[in-house]
Design an enzyme around this catalytic site. Sequence first.
Site, mmCIF file in Angstrom:
data_model
loop_
_atom_site.group_PDB
_atom_site.id
_atom_site.type_symbol
_atom_site.label_atom_id
_atom_site.label_comp_id
_atom_site.label_asym_id
_atom_site.label_seq_id
_atom_site.Cartn_x
_atom_site.Cartn_y
_atom_site.Cartn_z
ATOM 1 N N LYS A 120 0.826 -1.202 0.000
ATOM 2 C CA LYS A 120 0.000 0.000 0.000
ATOM 3 C C LYS A 120 0.865 1.259 0.000
ATOM 4 O O LYS A 120 0.609 2.197 -0.760
ATOM 5 C CB LYS A 120 -0.936 0.009 1.208
ATOM 6 C CG LYS A 120 -1.939 1.165 1.206
ATOM 7 C CD LYS A 120 -2.764 1.193 2.469
ATOM 8 C CE LYS A 120 -1.960 1.731 3.636
ATOM 9 N NZ LYS A 120 -2.778 1.941 4.849
ATOM 10 N N ASP A 138 -6.646 1.072 1.119
ATOM 11 C CA ASP A 138 -6.695 1.161 2.573
ATOM 12 C C ASP A 138 -8.083 0.713 3.029
ATOM 13 O O ASP A 138 -8.864 0.159 2.255
ATOM 14 C CB ASP A 138 -6.377 2.582 3.035
ATOM 15 C CG ASP A 138 -7.431 3.594 2.587
ATOM 16 O OD1 ASP A 138 -8.349 3.228 1.821
ATOM 17 O OD2 ASP A 138 -7.345 4.759 3.010
#
Length: 218
Positions: A120, A138
Amino acid sequence: MKKSDIAPFFAALQAANPDPKTELEYGNYFQLLAAVLLSAQATDAGVNKATRKLFPVAGTPQAVLDLGLDGLEGYIKTIGLYRTKARNLLATCRILVDQYGGDIPRTREELEQLPGVGRKTANVVLNVAFGEPTMAVDTHIFRVGNRTGLAPGKTPLAVEQALLKRVPKEYAVHAHHWLILLGRYVCQARKPRCWECRVSQWCDYQPKTPAPGSQTPR
C-alpha cells in the site's frame, strides 16, 4: 456495479474534485514516503501534526539519521506504534543514503524492500510522486469497493486487482484519491451518508441511508 455505470461514477467524482490530492503534508518525495510509512493505522491529521514539527528539522534521510532513534521518537510519539515506525524509518533512511544517494527508488520492488514499506505504501508513493496509475487499497477503499459493488473482494489485494481491471484508464491516476475521500467523508463505515453522495445513483448499496430527520423509505 454494472460496467456501464463505472464511467459515470468516476466522471461525477472528477467533476466534484478535478485534481484530488493526498491529505498528507510533505515537501519532497522522501517526506511523502516518511509520512505514508508513519500513517499506517493512524490518521492523516495525526501524522501531519507530528511531521509539521519533524520535517523542518529533519526533512531528508540524512537529517533523520542525524536525529537518532531517541530524537526521532520524540517527534512522532503521538502517532500509534511510534517506536516500531521510528526504527523502520531510520533503517529506511540508512538504505536510502547508502544505496540511493538519498533519493527515493522508483520501482515497486525497490520500495517494498525498504523497512516498514508494504504494498500500500509503495502504491501511494508510485502514484503521488511518479504519477503511476496504482491503487493503494486502505480500509476506506476496501469498504467502498465492496459496498458500492465497484470492486468486490475479500482481501485488499483482491480489491486492488479488481480496481485495476475495472477503472477506465482516463480516471486511473486519480481513482484511489477519489475513493479514499469518498470513504473518509461520505461512505463512512458505520453509517454511509447516502443522502449527500454524488455517486449514489450508480452504487449497489441498499437500502440507501436517508437524510437525518427524513422518514426511512419503505
